[in-house]
Enzyme design. Structure first.
Site: not given
Ligand code: PLP
Length: 429
Positions: A144, A239, A267
């Site tokens: 994701y 990511d 985060k």
């Molecule tokens: C949470 C998440 C996102 C998206 O971040 P948001 O602040 O919710 O837009 C992207 N990549 C990873 C791996 C994530 O866990």
């Protein structure tokens, strides 16, 4: 437990908010029942609108590495808020956090702040495309990267065909530039790159997949991608929105000794305020406006409240490396305790853990990629979820999410959780 107020609020919310929630996973769709409305949180505990207390294993989906309402973070936010909540002009705080991150992560020479992980990932692939002059991006099924159009793509009918939109509103034109590979399958990626020679701008992945349970990278997988990208002039984007400053201070890159060309964050770096960031090699980051031609901007980017919160949390993590050892011990205790319960009751499971990310798949298979994660028994998961909630333990309300531990969890919290788990599993018979 009594959920009267949460039920009433959910009813009310549905009239004015789509599905009653501002992010779909909060709606409990994959576990059923009514979402719990939270009124406050402190340390490892969440409190809902009915006065129920829960031990929190979501940590706001990652940011709360030191628990909720961490006193230094709260104080930093309060202090800066008294001087206004946004300026729309540069601040010293933005340099402080950028210096801290670039010093913590070897491959990150420069970093740009944005407002979410989604924005960070969208921006990173734009920069990779601008830098390489190529259009296609390879992502992995089950990883994701937020809700940017290019990421809401499913694998096409064959591994070598183009992707298909997984959401209405994403155009086939966008889908055709996203290629989908199998996580932990280097051969699959290599084949995709060969078939699309000189067309692939970037390979993007979660170095530890955390959005299909917790799936660690197989031995040699990250290194293999690094070499492939070097050979083919492809930008490797890790990511680390979830893993950054969680699995180690320097993130998964430090843990696995792999250096990306671009990295995305979110985060933890915002300590619970809306923040994302992307950074990497100087020569690539200089492609970003105003030094370079790739446009990316944000009215609230580098917001002072968010920077103050993030900087305070990151500085604490930097200055107190024992936090990671403590988290490791707590996470190991929880994971081993839960695994033992499952074994005692002969419930097949595949258990994974990287630092304070813990995965339990209710399946008799090994899990190295999405299709295997998808064999997890979702009905069983939903029963366990509600059994735990009833006993005051708040697990992620989806079988495809890892548990995210915070260092405010006490030994008593962990013992209580393992006991509750044992009761719930025994009650399934
Ligand atoms: C949470 C998440 C996102 C998206 O971040 P948001 O602040 O919710 O837009 C992207 N990549 C990873 C791996 C994530 O866990």
């Amino acid at each position: 437990m009594n959920y009267t107020n949460s039920k009433a609020l959910y009813e009310k919310a549905q009239h004015v908010i789509p599905g009653g929630v501002n992010s779909p996973v909060r709606a409990f769709n994959s576990v059923g029942g009514t979402p719990i409305f939270i009124s406050k949180a402190k340390g490892s505990y969440l409190y809902d609108e009915d006065g129920n207390k829960y031990i929190d294993y979501i940590s706001s989906w990652g940011p709360m590495l030191l628990g909720h309402a961490e006193p230094d973070v709260i104080k930093a936010v309060q202090d800066i808020a008294a001087h206004s909540t946004s300026f729309g002009a540069p601040t010293k705080l933005e340099i402080d956090i950028a210096e801290l991150i670039t010093e913590a992560v070897p491959g990150v020479d420069k970093i740009r702040m944005v407002n979410s992980g989604t924005e960070a990932c969208m921006s990173a692939i734009r920069v990779a495309r601008g830098y390489t002059g190529r259009n296609k991006v390879i992502k992995f099924k089950g990883c994701y990267h937020g809700h940017g159009d290019s990421f809401l793509i499913e694998a096409g009918s064959g591994a070598l065909t183009m992707g298909q939109p997984s959401s209405p509103g994403v155009t086939p034109g966008t889908a055709q530039d996203t290629l989908i590979a199998r996580f932990n399958d280097l051969e699959d990626v290599t084949r995709l790159v060969q078939v699309n020679k000189d067309e692939v701008a970037a390979i993007i992945l979660e170095p530890v997949a955390g959005n299909m349970g917790c799936i660690p990278p197989a031995d040699g997988f990250l290194e293999g991608l690094r070499s492939l990208c070097d050979e083919q002039g492809i930008v490797l984007i890790l990511d680390e929105v979830m893993t950054g400053f969680r699995v180690a201070f320097g993130g998964a890159q430090a843990l696995y000794s792999v250096t990306a060309d671009l990295v995305t964050y979110g985060k933890i770096i915002g300590a619970g305020l809306p923040v994302g960031a992307y950074g990497g090699k100087k020569e690539i980051m200089e492609y970003v406006a105003p030094t370079g031609p790739v446009y990316q901007a944000g009215t609230l980017s580098g917001n002072p409240l968010a920077m103050a919160a993030g900087y305070t949390l990151l500085k604490k993590l930097r200055d107190n490396p024992q936090i990671y050892a403590e988290l490791e011990a707590k996470s190991a205790k929880l994971a081993q305790g839960m695994e033992q319960v499952l074994n005692e009751h002969n419930i097949p499971s595949y258990n994974t853990r990287v630092g304070s990310m813990v995965g339990i798949f209710y399946t008799d298979q090994t899990v190295h990629s999405f299709d295997e994660a998808n064999t997890t028994d979702q009905k069983l998961f939903a029963k366990i979820f509600h059994g735990m909630l009833e006993r005051g333990v708040y697990l992620p309300p989806s079988p495809f999410e890892a548990l995210f531990l915070s260092n405010s969890l006490t030994d008593e919290d962990l013992d209580y959780t393992i006991n509750a788990f044992s009761e719930v599993i025994a009650s399934l018979k």
